[in-house]
Design an enzyme around this catalytic site. Structure first.
Site: not given
Ligand SMILES: [Zn+2]
Length: 271
Positions: A2-3, A89, A107
């Site tokens: 995500p930016e 998650h 992650r």
């Protein structure tokens, strides 16, 4: 990953909905990149006042303290009155009077960090080195040129480092450099004022386009109201190695800079 546009789209998708909500419970999954820094139960009873953004951090302002939330490499947020039961998650969840805010992060490079205030040492450690916001008035072409004149690294690396201007990640750096006609390997300090002005305009344009498109299409990304952000924004160069340049038809080239892929057109970005 995500930016900035994805983080901002995420923020807009739930900021108004959660403002005024009272925290009723906090659920923690596996450890994230950094510890929360307070007893989760100490957040119960707090009220969410607003959700702001600085760089890629979402700042969830409470009536006492602030949560700094980063999506890391693979994080996404959901906010809804009802959510399916938590999966393996889902590593952070704020249960509030207006709904549940859940961080899904396979992650676990994301984080939620509590600080007493936005200028306390904990927050300063995370936010202190950040450059100016590219979509705010502080991002000014002349000051941008002044800052770049101090940098001997390549313009691509300077953009990615985020110390001059935040939020110009790999996709947007490649695209903005193409729009500005600047080679990713150009030394930042040697760019003329005119070229820096073009780059400044290109960064703003590329980020605005991405915001309008709803953030980029990222594998694990969905914004907080559950819609997937699709920025199948037609990129000019990013991820197009070997394909014809949309401007001149020559093949887009790929090079590695500091372990990141840079895509460019050798004809349209001569120096
Ligand atoms: Zn070209």
């Amino acid at each position: 990953m995500p930016e900035l546009p994805e983080v901002e789209v995420t923020r807009r998708s739930f900021a108004d909905l959660i403002a005024g909500a009272r925290v009723q419970g906090v659920h923690m999954g596996k450890p994230l990149r950094w510890p929360l820094g307070c007893d989760p139960q100490a957040l119960v009873g707090r009220t969410v006042q607003s959700v702001a953004r600085r760089g890629k951090y979402l700042l969830i302002h409470l009536d006492q303290g602030v949560l700094l939330l980063h999506l890391g490499m693979s994080g996404s947020l959901q906010f809804a009155a009802q959510l399916p039961s938590r999966g393996v998650h889902d590593h952070f969840e704020l249960e509030t009077s207006r709904g549940r805010l859940r961080l899904h992060d396979p992650r676990r490079f994301g984080a939620v960090v509590h600080a007493e205030a936005i200028d306390d040492p904990v927050a300063r450690k995370l936010l202190g080195g950040l450059g100016v916001e590219p979509l705010e008035a502080g991002f000014d072409p002349l000051r941008f040129h002044e800052a770049l004149r101090q940098r001997r690294a390549s313009i691509k690396q300077v953009l990615l480092a985020g110390a001059v201007v935040v939020g110009v990640g790999n996709i947007y750096a490649c695209e903005a450099l193409f729009v500005a006609g600047i080679r990713p390997t150009a030394v930042a300090a040697r760019l003329s004022r005119a070229r820096v002005q073009r780059l400044h305009a290109a960064i703003v344009q590329v980020l605005q386009q991405a915001l309008q498109a709803g953030g980029s299409s990222l594998r694990n990304y969905s914004n907080a109201d559950g819609q997937s952000g699709h920025f199948q924004l037609q990129t000019q160069v990013y991820d197009r190695a070997g394909e014809p340049c949309r401007a001149c038809g020559r093949p887009i080239r790929l090079l590695r800079q500091a372990q990141r892929s840079s895509y460019y057109c050798a004809q349209c970005q001569k120096a």
